[in-house]
Each structure stands twice: as structure tokens, then as C-alpha cells.
Motif scaffolding. Structure first.
Motif, PDB file in Angstrom:
ATOM      1  N   GLU A 106     -16.433  -8.905  19.862  1.00 25.01           N
ATOM      2  CA  GLU A 106     -17.559  -9.701  19.626  1.00 25.01           C
ATOM      3  C   GLU A 106     -17.696 -10.052  18.491  1.00 25.01           C
ATOM      4  N   CYS A 107     -17.203  -9.074  17.213  1.00 24.44           N
ATOM      5  CA  CYS A 107     -17.332  -9.591  15.843  1.00 24.44           C
ATOM      6  C   CYS A 107     -16.281 -10.376  15.257  1.00 24.44           C
ATOM      7  N   GLU A 108     -16.722 -11.487  15.051  1.00 30.13           N
ATOM      8  CA  GLU A 108     -15.815 -12.400  14.163  1.00 30.13           C
ATOM      9  C   GLU A 108     -14.872 -11.866  13.412  1.00 30.13           C
ATOM     10  N   ASP A 109     -15.571 -11.201  12.612  1.00 25.40           N
ATOM     11  CA  ASP A 109     -14.768 -10.590  11.022  1.00 25.40           C
ATOM     12  C   ASP A 109     -13.660  -9.523  11.465  1.00 25.40           C
ATOM     13  N   CYS A 110     -14.089  -8.611  12.277  1.00 23.08           N
ATOM     14  CA  CYS A 110     -13.630  -7.444  12.824  1.00 23.08           C
ATOM     15  C   CYS A 110     -12.114  -8.102  13.645  1.00 23.08           C
ATOM     16  N   SER A 111     -12.545  -8.859  14.630  1.00 23.22           N
ATOM     17  CA  SER A 111     -11.443  -9.346  15.542  1.00 23.22           C
ATOM     18  C   SER A 111     -10.633 -10.079  14.849  1.00 23.22           C
ATOM     19  N   ASN A 112     -10.857 -10.646  13.399  1.00 25.09           N
ATOM     20  CA  ASN A 112      -9.920 -11.468  12.755  1.00 25.09           C
ATOM     21  C   ASN A 112      -9.037 -10.691  11.834  1.00 25.09           C
ATOM     22  N   GLY A 113      -9.123  -9.393  11.858  1.00 25.62           N
ATOM     23  CA  GLY A 113      -8.686  -8.680  10.753  1.00 25.62           C
ATOM     24  C   GLY A 113      -9.425  -8.600   9.337  1.00 25.62           C
ATOM     25  N   ASP A 114     -10.695  -9.242   9.397  1.00 25.69           N
ATOM     26  CA  ASP A 114     -11.620  -8.928   8.171  1.00 25.69           C
ATOM     27  C   ASP A 114     -12.762  -8.133   8.418  1.00 25.69           C
ATOM     28  N   GLU A 115     -12.289  -7.188   8.803  1.00 25.36           N
ATOM     29  CA  GLU A 115     -13.369  -6.007   8.892  1.00 25.36           C
ATOM     30  C   GLU A 115     -14.144  -5.628   7.666  1.00 25.36           C
ATOM     31  N   HIS A 116     -13.726  -5.684   6.608  1.00 28.43           N
ATOM     32  CA  HIS A 116     -14.176  -5.443   5.312  1.00 28.43           C
ATOM     33  C   HIS A 116     -15.482  -6.513   4.874  1.00 28.43           C
ATOM     34  N   HIS A 117     -15.541  -7.568   5.958  1.00 28.28           N
ATOM     35  CA  HIS A 117     -16.634  -8.497   5.713  1.00 28.28           C
ATOM     36  C   HIS A 117     -17.610  -8.347   6.898  1.00 28.28           C
ATOM     37  N   CYS A 118     -17.543  -7.157   7.943  1.00 31.38           N
ATOM     38  CA  CYS A 118     -18.341  -7.221   8.873  1.00 31.38           C
ATOM     39  C   CYS A 118     -19.558  -6.822   8.375  1.00 31.38           C
ATOM     40  N   GLU A 119     -20.784  -7.317   9.042  1.00 27.49           N
ATOM     41  CA  GLU A 119     -22.152  -6.986   8.735  1.00 27.49           C
ATOM     42  C   GLU A 119     -22.903  -6.760   9.964  1.00 27.49           C
ATOM     43  N   ASN A 120     -22.249  -6.297  10.801  1.00 24.49           N
ATOM     44  CA  ASN A 120     -22.850  -5.650  11.922  1.00 24.49           C
ATOM     45  C   ASN A 120     -23.439  -4.295  11.746  1.00 24.49           C
TER      46      ASN A 120
END
Length: 358
Positions: A106-120
Motif C-alpha cells: 500500500e506504500c507508494e514509495d516502498c512498492s516503487n523501490g523507493d523505500e528510503h523515502h518511506c514515511e509510514n
């Protein structure tokens, strides 16, 4: 299976004075164990400017007591049943500046491979933050660390632990903006600041095959080193008159590693060719200088920022280091001399990255 240990030992900062070499060697409580975690016996840990900023509460009040260090390499000594990445006991692994993210679909950042920008909830730096259960993230100025396995990377055998450690923060911090902005053949790159970050910028730009590489520093003190690292041109901003005019429109991409509000930012922008890009990776404790919008619009330039890279970028960076034989310039200190390293780091002595070794 035996129970995981409830305490580790390392260098603990208790207040702002710890940044001045007042860390204490004592026990601390690691994060609460889960079966997705890995315990690492630390071989070495890089000393990063972020450590200083955090210990002195420069960016924000630190959550003391704090154990800093996010350039960690060591051996996995305990691996949870649900650990990711095929990590096994005895594997040599590394941990950078991020230790977790929510990693949900459900996390746009994590699902796009940008988990380093995850803020959840679930996103956590390697130190001075808390996991969802309230336990503290602790870093690598220690004998052991415990992290979620998703952010522990197997280190290629061709890279020594001492050299791999600083790649996991300093290295990826400049590698990511270079590759995201197409650094390579045909691209002229400028690196502002020749310190722990900047020297990696020169090494990666050379490994990526950039057409030209301009090192930008205040004086010529590091010029010879820069040329050895791969620079093809050098600008000494405090020693050359009218340097921004002389070298105007000579670079396509600038990665700025300095973190001073006194930097000649508008002169840096004048170095950009039409439609050039300026990326800031240094993070000052105060504000940046005002930007001359005329220079920005005349160049049709873009200004951006970058932090660490994704897990995939870290793996690609390590592969590039092996392929191209990239060797960072390291000063090694015994872990027992961590306080001395902090003092000498602040005195500007690194050439160009300090690493503590157990």
C-alpha cells in the motif's frame, strides 16, 4: 534455540558534549528481537558527519542516550527464522543509514523501490529513532548491533570490510544522485567539497565513465589527491579570481556535498550548462544562502536534493565497486579510539573517511 541477548556494549552518547569526544563505553539495550532480525558482530563502522550532527543535537534534539554509526560491516551471529535476503549465520553483511521501512504494497514509495523515502510507521534510521514497538535503533560504535534483515546487505568478497563500510552511507549518498541524473559518458560532472562524501563523488564519477569531472574546493590543498581520484579539472574558489566566470557553463551536473550556509551557491550555479542540474546532499544545520533566480532561470537549471539510496541502488553500487575496482581513501582507528576519531574528524583531519575497527 537460545534467547537473544538483552544488552550489547558500545560507545554511548548521553548529551551534546558527547560530540566533543565524551562518549562512554557501556552496555545498552538493543531493539526488541523479532524473527525478521539479524544480530551482527561488528568488524568496523565508518565515522560520518551525521554522527556529529546527531550527537550534538544539531539537526534536532537527539533521543539520548544514543549509539551512533550507520556504516556498519560485520558477521551475522544470529539470524531470525523469517530473515530476508538469504542471510545465514557467518555471512558478512553491512548496514547503512536506514534500518527499516514499512515495506507494504500500500506504500507508494516502498512498492516503487523507493523505500528510503518511506514515511509510514515502520520507517527507521539506523540510530536515534524508535521502532514501532518503542524500542530504540542503535548504531555501529559498538561490538554488536541488531537490525531488521531487509536492510542488511551481503558484502561482496572482493570488497574489504574497511572499504565497504563507508560505502553504505557516504558512498550511496553520492552514488544515488549521480546515477539518477544519468552520470556517465557524455555527462560533465562537478563535485563540490572534497571530503568524505566528495571523494566518493570523484571515485564514482570516474567509475561511471563521465566525460569530465571537476573537483571544486576552497583551496588547492587537495588538488593532487583529486587528480589521483579521477578529477580532470580543479577549481579553488578561494584562490582563483572570477572562477565562476572562467569556468561558466562547463558542467551538466553538480553534486554539492558541503553543508555551510556560507557557500557561494549562486557562483556554483553559474558553472552549469543550459538545463543543468544542481543536487544538494550536504545538510546544513541552518539555512542555505539565498538563490539568485536570474541565474537559475537563465540556465533553465534544476535544483534538487538527495539522501541515501534504495536497497537496489546499494547492491548496484557494491557491484560497480567490484567491477571497476573502486577503493575509498580510509584512515582506520581502533574502536577503542572512537572519541579521538570524533575530535580529529571535527578538526578536518580525515583523508578521506574515518573507519573504526573492532
Amino acid at each position: 534455540m537460545s534467547c537473544p541477548p538483552t544488552s550489547f556494549i558500545g560507545w554511548v552518547g548521553h548529551d551534546k558534549s558527547s560530540a566533543k569526544g565524551n562518549l562512554r563505553w557501556e552496555s545498552f539495550v538493543p531493539k526488541t528481537w523479532t524473527e525478521e532480525d539479524v544480530d551482527i558482530a561488528i568488524e568496523c563502522c565508518g565515522v560520518c558527519g551525521s554522527d556529529i550532527h546527531t550527537l550534538r543535537s544539531g539537526w534536532a534534539p537527539a533521543d539520548y542516550p544514543v549509539i551512533v554509526g550507520h556504516e556498519i560491516v560485520g558477521r551475522a551471529v544470529r539470524v531470525g527464522r523469517k530473515a530476508a535476503g538469504g542471510i545465514k549465520v557467518g555471512d558478512r553483511v553491512g548496514v547503512g543509514a536506514q534500518s527499516s521501512a514499512c515495506l507494504t504494497a500500500e506504500c507508494e514509495d516502498c512498492s516503487n523501490g523507493d523505500e528510503h523515502h518511506c514515511e509510514n510507521e515502520g520507517n527507521c534510521n539506523t540510530y536515534d529513532m524508535r521502532y514501532p514497538d518503542g524500542s530504540k535503533a542503535t548504531g555501529g560504535y559498538a561490538e554488536h548491533t541488531r537490525v531488521p534483515s531487509h536492510f542488511a546487505f551481503k558484502i561482496p568478497e572482493a570488497i574489504s570490510s574497511i572499504e565497504a563500510a563507508p560505502m553504505l552511507c557516504a558512498g550511496i549518498t553520492v552514488y544515488a544522485p549521480l546515477v539518477e541524473n544519468n552520470a556517465g559518458p557524455g555527462i560533465r560532472v562537478g563535485i563540490v567539497g572534497v571530503g568524505g562524501l566528495g571523494h566518493f563523488g570523484l571515485l564514482w564519477a570516474k567509475a561511471l565513465g563521465c566525460t569530465s569531472i571537476t573537483a571544486i574546493s576552497r583551496t588547492t590543498a587537495k588538488k593532487d589527491d583529486c587528480l589521483k581520484m579521477g578529477a580532470t579539472a580543479f577549481i579553488a574558489t578561494d584562490e582563483e579570481e572570477d572562477w565562476s566566470t572562467k569556468y561558466a557553463k562547463t558542467v551538466d551536473l553538480i553534486v554539492c556535498t558541503v553543508s555551510s550556509h556560507k557557500m557561494p551557491l549562486n557562483d556554483y550555479l553559474k558553472l552549469l550548462r543550459l538545463r543543468g542540474t544542481f543536487i544538494m546532499v550536504g545538510v546544513p544545520e541552518d539555512s542555505l544562502p539565498a538563490i539568485d533566480l536570474g541565474t537559475l532561470t537563465d540556465r533553465r537549471a534544476k535544483i534538487g536534493g538527495s539522501t541515501v539510496g534504495s536497497r537496489q541502488q546499494i547492491r548496484e553500487m557494491l557491484d560497480l565497486a567490484v567491477e571497476k575496482g573502486v577503493h575509498p581513501w580510509i584512515n582506520m582507528y581502533p574502536m577503542k579510539d572512537a572519541n579521538k576519531a570524533l575530535i580529529e574528524f571535527e578538526e578536518g583531519k580525515p583523508r578521506y573517511r574515518f573507519v573504526l575497527k573492532n
